[in-house]
Design a protein around this motif. Sequence first.
Motif, short mmCIF file in Angstrom:
data_model
loop_
_atom_site.label_atom_id
_atom_site.label_comp_id
_atom_site.label_asym_id
_atom_site.label_seq_id
_atom_site.Cartn_x
_atom_site.Cartn_y
_atom_site.Cartn_z
N MET A 57 0.98 -1.08 0.12
CA MET A 57 0.03 -0.12 -0.03
C MET A 57 0.91 1.26 0.00
O MET A 57 1.83 1.34 0.83
N PHE A 83 -4.43 -2.41 -7.54
CA PHE A 83 -5.17 -1.28 -7.35
C PHE A 83 -4.28 -0.14 -7.42
O PHE A 83 -2.94 0.08 -7.29
N SER A 121 -10.75 1.85 -9.81
CA SER A 121 -9.96 1.63 -8.72
C SER A 121 -10.13 2.45 -7.55
O SER A 121 -10.24 3.76 -7.61
N THR A 123 -9.89 2.38 -2.67
CA THR A 123 -9.63 1.48 -1.38
C THR A 123 -10.20 2.32 -0.39
O THR A 123 -10.50 3.52 -0.39
N VAL A 162 -11.76 -3.02 -1.66
CA VAL A 162 -10.87 -2.66 -2.59
C VAL A 162 -11.28 -2.70 -4.01
O VAL A 162 -12.16 -3.81 -4.14
#
Length: 217
Positions: A57, A83, A121, A123, A162
């Motif tokens: 991440m 992502f 995309s 999160t 996600v």
Amino acid sequence: MSSLLLFTGILSALTSTGYSLLCSHCNALGETSCTGDEKKCPSDDYMCGSTNTVTIMEGVASKMFTRSCEKRSACGISASIGFLKGKIKTATSCCNMDSCTPSMPILPIENFQKNGVTCQSCTSSDSYWCHTGETMECTGEEKRCIRQSTKTSGAKSSTIAVRGCATKNICDLGNQDHDYGRIKTITEMTCTSSSINVHHNLLLLALAALLSMKLML
């Protein structure tokens, strides 16, 4: 001869009743092994599994190793989700005896070659859902668009969502739930082909129809 007949009878009984394996259940952060209590699997459709997961991440990587009963369909999986802010790589190996220890799962090799698929995309670290107009170009074998949400409860609680690109094999697994002893996870996912391309094609068809109507007037 009598011992052989006895062994054959026991094996036949186990097979006919759907014998469930006894497997270790545990999880560990930043490790490549873990130990925990042994529990019976729900049915003979499960094997003893080890799962190795790396989540990246924004350039920061975290590792998780787990052991539990795994469905046979999940055994041997090496998959990934990409992502905008990073990537999730996971792999599962299994063995088929009571209290056995699976081999170390091998994570998929990184592939940066674009494959022509485009997905939305985003999160979220506190919701089952995330929505955005942002898109990303998929790479390697990640040829499906995915929306995945994972709820963790027990010693650690969290909800993560996600959206991005995914390999077909992780989509084939569908929804999953795991009990690792100290924590439990419930994962739900939905996969499609390139949603961006589909929307784009529908828009082109609508514009073409509108243009034809104007020409007919």
